[in-house]
Design a protein around this motif. Structure first.
Motif, mmCIF file in Angstrom:
data_model
loop_
_atom_site.group_PDB
_atom_site.id
_atom_site.type_symbol
_atom_site.label_atom_id
_atom_site.label_comp_id
_atom_site.label_asym_id
_atom_site.label_seq_id
_atom_site.Cartn_x
_atom_site.Cartn_y
_atom_site.Cartn_z
ATOM 1 N N GLY A 228 0.678 -1.376 -0.078
ATOM 2 C CA GLY A 228 0.037 0.391 -0.196
ATOM 3 C C GLY A 228 1.173 1.442 0.166
ATOM 4 O O GLY A 228 2.143 0.796 -0.568
ATOM 5 N N PRO A 229 0.022 2.518 0.415
ATOM 6 C CA PRO A 229 0.866 3.873 0.273
ATOM 7 C C PRO A 229 2.158 3.668 1.386
ATOM 8 O O PRO A 229 1.651 3.321 2.494
ATOM 9 N N VAL A 230 3.181 4.076 1.021
ATOM 10 C CA VAL A 230 3.874 4.545 1.382
ATOM 11 C C VAL A 230 4.889 5.823 1.637
ATOM 12 O O VAL A 230 5.158 6.281 1.120
ATOM 13 N N TYR A 231 5.603 5.943 3.040
ATOM 14 C CA TYR A 231 5.694 7.428 3.501
ATOM 15 C C TYR A 231 7.180 6.870 3.668
ATOM 16 O O TYR A 231 7.654 6.725 4.825
ATOM 17 N N ASP A 232 8.396 7.168 3.599
ATOM 18 C CA ASP A 232 9.694 7.390 2.961
ATOM 19 C C ASP A 232 10.204 7.611 4.793
ATOM 20 O O ASP A 232 11.223 7.071 5.422
ATOM 21 N N SER A 233 9.818 8.545 4.618
ATOM 22 C CA SER A 233 10.606 10.091 5.674
ATOM 23 C C SER A 233 10.250 8.167 7.101
ATOM 24 O O SER A 233 11.181 7.730 7.884
ATOM 25 N N VAL A 234 8.895 8.106 7.248
ATOM 26 C CA VAL A 234 8.672 7.133 8.288
ATOM 27 C C VAL A 234 8.905 6.100 8.537
ATOM 28 O O VAL A 234 9.534 5.521 9.173
ATOM 29 N N ALA A 235 8.962 5.229 7.139
ATOM 30 C CA ALA A 235 9.868 3.733 6.808
ATOM 31 C C ALA A 235 11.360 4.387 7.292
ATOM 32 O O ALA A 235 11.841 3.058 7.917
ATOM 33 N N GLN A 236 11.897 5.054 7.128
ATOM 34 C CA GLN A 236 13.127 5.039 7.412
ATOM 35 C C GLN A 236 13.302 4.933 8.839
ATOM 36 O O GLN A 236 14.396 4.684 8.960
ATOM 37 N N GLN A 237 12.366 6.267 9.033
ATOM 38 C CA GLN A 237 12.326 6.354 11.085
ATOM 39 C C GLN A 237 12.923 5.190 11.926
ATOM 40 O O GLN A 237 13.746 4.770 12.794
ATOM 41 N N PHE A 238 11.554 4.648 11.282
ATOM 42 C CA PHE A 238 11.201 3.394 12.108
ATOM 43 C C PHE A 238 11.434 1.372 11.605
ATOM 44 O O PHE A 238 10.845 0.547 11.567
ATOM 45 N N HIS A 239 12.513 1.165 10.643
ATOM 46 C CA HIS A 239 13.092 1.002 9.692
ATOM 47 C C HIS A 239 13.038 -0.387 10.558
ATOM 48 O O HIS A 239 13.931 -0.117 11.970
ATOM 49 N N GLY A 240 12.426 -1.807 10.491
ATOM 50 C CA GLY A 240 12.997 -2.998 10.619
ATOM 51 C C GLY A 240 11.973 -2.976 12.218
ATOM 52 O O GLY A 240 11.518 -3.902 12.580
ATOM 53 N N GLN A 241 11.103 -2.038 12.352
ATOM 54 C CA GLN A 241 10.313 -2.241 13.697
ATOM 55 C C GLN A 241 8.971 -2.302 13.353
ATOM 56 O O GLN A 241 8.100 -1.392 12.594
ATOM 57 N N ARG A 242 8.680 -3.622 13.498
ATOM 58 C CA ARG A 242 6.268 -3.744 13.573
ATOM 59 C C ARG A 242 6.181 -3.142 14.611
ATOM 60 O O ARG A 242 4.867 -2.082 13.621
ATOM 61 N N GLU A 243 6.030 -3.490 15.930
ATOM 62 C CA GLU A 243 5.270 -2.526 16.617
ATOM 63 C C GLU A 243 6.146 -1.413 17.031
ATOM 64 O O GLU A 243 7.016 -0.998 16.865
ATOM 65 N N LEU A 244 4.961 0.424 16.703
ATOM 66 C CA LEU A 244 5.715 1.394 17.210
ATOM 67 C C LEU A 244 5.571 1.602 18.928
ATOM 68 O O LEU A 244 4.106 2.354 19.034
ATOM 69 N N ASP A 245 6.051 0.874 20.027
ATOM 70 C CA ASP A 245 5.633 1.484 21.850
ATOM 71 C C ASP A 245 7.064 2.311 21.694
ATOM 72 O O ASP A 245 7.280 2.356 23.274
#
Length: 328
Positions: A228-245
């Motif tokens: 689906g749609p993705v924003y690169d800044s978010v993907a890079q910031q949380f690379h490798g993280q599934r849950e954002l806790d």
């Protein structure tokens, strides 16, 4: 064609036995007599008998149809082709834009005469009146356009979207993360926000904000990835993280700062209103359900995504179209 059939002989003769002469002719086109001068005709030299030449017959028919069109103020085949080519649309895209069948445009461009109504319709787009083009585009079936036709029409008709005060999706992501954190403080059964769910919430926020206010919530491009749609800044910031806790692990000072930022955004009538709407309507869904929404037949992702293409941008105008029916 190297041979031509001579009826009086009931046999074919070589091209060398024929000549091309020019004649004035009168013929009926749609019940109207049309006279044209100097039409090329092939004859059998020995008897001056006319023989059928497909290419010359096509020239004759084109001249007759063009004369009929001029008399009745109809567009000719070359004129229709020129209008479509100037717009930069395929036959299918041009037909859909006009609300006609693709076969109709094919026939017109092959030499058939348009009806009065269709000739007037095609002529409307020749002057590039932005208001007319925009209305025709909105009224057409956007799902039938190729990516290239869609891009062409968007450039012709769409007003440029203003840039918002947020540069990246990541600047807005903290709002959803803080919202998720506060909700889980009062309800331990709520699932932790995942990166996929965050990406989808940001996408819905961008689309609804653009539709509501005709400008971008954030300037970052929306990319079409497999899920689906993705924003690169978010993907890079949380690379490798599934849950954002991550808010659970912050010290009190950092947490207080993020929550304060969230409060400031919430107090913005436009931005806060859209984000609150997105959270209320989509925040309770799991990531898989939100993914399914972005993969529907009408979605901008579906119209843009191509397997194997990396970081393919979803046009902002496509996103606006997807959220056209969302009511707030």
């Amino acid at each position: 064609m190297n041979e031509f059939f001579v009826e009086s002989l009931d046999e074919f003769v070589p091209i060398s036995a024929t000549n091309v002469v020019y004649q004035d002719i009168t013929a009926k086109v749609k019940g109207t007599e049309i006279s044209i001068e100097k039409i090329p005709v092939r004859i059998y030299a020995a008897t001056n008998e006319e023989v059928f030449d497909r290419d010359l017959a096509q020239v004759r028919d084109e001249r007759l149809f063009a004369a009929y069109a001029r008399r009745n103020n109809l567009l000719t085949t070359p004129e229709i082709k020129a209008i479509r080519h100037h717009l930069g649309l395929s036959q299918r895209g041009f037909a859909n834009f006009l609300g006609l069948a693709k076969s109709t445009i094919e026939q017109y461009e092959a030499g058939s005469l348009p009806t009065r109504a269709n000739s007037n319709l095609i002529e409307r787009v020749a002057d590039y009146d932005v208001t007319t083009l925009k209305k025709m585009f909105v009224d057409s079936d956007v799902k039938k356009y190729s990516n290239n036709d869609m891009d062409v029409l968007q450039k012709l008709t769409a007003e440029k979207l203003e840039r918002a005060r947020f540069q990246k999706a990541l600047d807005v992501a903290a709002w959803f993360m803080a919202q998720d954190y506060m909700q889980r403080q009062v309800d331990v059964t709520v699932s932790t926000l995942t990166q996929m769910k965050l990406q989808k919430l940001l996408y819905f926020a961008q689309g609804i904000f653009m539709k509501q206010y005709q400008r971008l919530l954030f300037s970052e491009d929306t990319l079409a990835y497999t899920h689906g749609p993705v924003y690169d800044s978010v993907a890079q910031q949380f690379h490798g993280q599934r849950e954002l806790d991550i808010l659970q692990t912050l010290d009190q000072a950092a947490l207080t700062q993020i929550l304060a930022q969230q409060q400031n955004i919430s107090e913005d009538i436009e931005v806060g209103g859209v984000l609150s709407y997105v959270w209320a309507h989509y925040g309770h869904f799991e990531a898989a359900s939100l993914r399914a929404l972005t993969h529907s037949d009408e979605s901008a992702w579906t119209r843009t995504y191509q397997a194997g293409e990396y970081k393919l941008q979803i046009p902002n105008e496509e996103i606006v179209m997807e959220f056209a029916e969302v009511k707030r």
